[in-house]
Write an enzyme that holds these catalytic residues in place. Structure first.
Site, PDB file in Angstrom:
ATOM      1  N   THR A 119       0.814  -1.209   0.000  1.00  0.00           N
ATOM      2  CA  THR A 119       0.000   0.000   0.000  1.00  0.00           C
ATOM      3  C   THR A 119       0.852   1.266   0.000  1.00  0.00           C
ATOM      4  OG1 THR A 119      -1.516   1.313   1.366  1.00  0.00           O
ATOM      5  CG2 THR A 119      -0.090  -0.198   2.522  1.00  0.00           C
ATOM      6  N   TYR A 143      -2.102   0.311   9.804  1.00  0.00           N
ATOM      7  CA  TYR A 143      -2.329  -0.380   8.535  1.00  0.00           C
ATOM      8  C   TYR A 143      -1.057  -0.335   7.680  1.00  0.00           C
ATOM      9  CZ  TYR A 143      -3.837  -1.212   3.772  1.00  0.00           C
ATOM     10  OH  TYR A 143      -3.928  -1.683   2.491  1.00  0.00           O
TER      11      TYR A 143
END
Ligand code: UDP
Length: 330
Positions: A119, A143
């Protein structure tokens, strides 16, 4: 040369299911592993699905062996930034620890290639809001950290074994299958384009803008929105590259230009012909002001050529999917 089959973890999820569609259209043999905690059985269509967890060593080892898997595409993960801020260990457990188990199984079963869903959140707040692959990583939420730790494990494993990998750092995925077969069905969605399309079909009353005081041209957050089909194609291209002997690599997957929240909402109003009830709210924890890809490397290294680089097209497919979900809920 005959290739083995491909284990797609999280293949019943949003990005995984779009990738499964493309892999199968190319005649690849695929087996999906998904615990269906956030994925949908319907999303895999008629691909083989095993319901189970990536962190379950016995299930994974059995699958790798029984299906003659030589490549793993690892999508399974929790992906909601604000949730990762409030429940960090859930993210380190499901994203990082499970990836470690999966890699251990890959080594035991001599898996050759690994394509990893990483990501842009690994970059945190890059200077100027633009990140190239060699921009320093400095995640600002669990995250991003959970994914960066997985990248590091992957690099260590590849260094110590013949396995090669592609870590794909996704920017902001949106839209749905242009054939209308599948899309993102997550309840309580948080991704902007989906939220706005849900509002446009009347599924929710309002859309919030999280932060109007960012140092961006219109004060709202800027992101590099990429169509899910182009993102799926990046995985297929990575597979081709690794099979041809390509060295392990880390690649941004974005278009290289950004849109603000207000620009996205304007596109939704333009495409759908609906007026959105927009409310301005404070910034959301864990959000960087701007995050846009330097996206040259994936084009030169994989020959990736996006086909749907147009905000209104992204929104149009997302809206069509929400209309369908309203008629036939998953
Ligand atoms: N955003 C917003 N309202 C929403 C959802 C998102 O204003 O209902 C903003 C968010 O603050 C960010 C951008 O839209 O600037 C993209 O957020 P999203 O959750 O879609 O993806 P993220 O960038 O967090 O992965």
């Amino acid at each position: 040369m005959k290739h083995g089959s491909i284990l797609v973890t999280g293949g019943a999820g949003y990005i995984g299911s779009h990738t499964v569609l493309q892999l199968r259209a190319r005649g690849e043999r695929v087996v999906v592993l998904d615990d269906l905690s956030r994925g949908f059985r319907q999303a895999v269509l008629d691909a083989p699905l095993v319901v189970g967890q990536v962190g379950d060593r016995d299930t994974v080892l059995r699958l790798l062996k029984e299906h003659g898997v030589d490549t793993v595409m690892h999508f399974a993960a929790y992906t909601i930034v604000p949730e990762s801020v409030s429940e960090p260990l859930k993210y380190y457990g499901n994203n990082t620890c499970s990836t470690r188990t999966l890699l251990e199984c890959c080594l035991a079963a001599d898996v050759r290639h690994f394509v990893f869903s990483s990501t842009a959140a690994v970059y945190g707040i890059p200077s100027g809001g633009i990140a190239a692959e060699d921009t320093a990583t400095a995640p600002i939420n669990p995250y991003g950290t959970s994914k960066l730790m997985s990248e590091w494990m992957l690099a260590g494993v590849a260094h110590a074994s013949p396995l090669t990998y592609a870590a794909l750092r996704y920017f902001n995925v949106a839209g749905s299958d242009t054939g209308g077969r599948i899309g993102q069905a997550t309840p309580n969605a948080t991704l902007l384009v989906k939220v706005a399309c849900e509002a446009a079909v009347g599924k929710r009353a309002q859309v919030a803008i999280f932060g109007t005081d960012y140092p961006t041209p219109d004060g709202t957050g800027v992101r590099d929105y990429i169509h899910v089909e182009d993102l799926a194609t990046a995985h297929v291209d990575a597979l081709t590259y690794l099979r041809a002997g390509g060295a392990s690599t880390t690649l941004n997957v974005g278009y290289g230009h950004g849109f603000s929240v207000r620009e996205v909402l304007a596109s939704v109003e333009r495409v759908t012909g609906k007026r959105l009830d927009v409310r301005e709210e404070p910034r959301r924890p864990g959000d960087p002001p701007a995050l846009v890809a330097r996206a040259d490397r994936i084009r030169s290294q994989l020959g990736w050529q996006p086909k749907l680089d147009d905000l209104d097209t992204i929104v149009r497919t997302g809206f069509a999917w929400e209309q369908r979900l309203l008629r036939e809920p998953w």
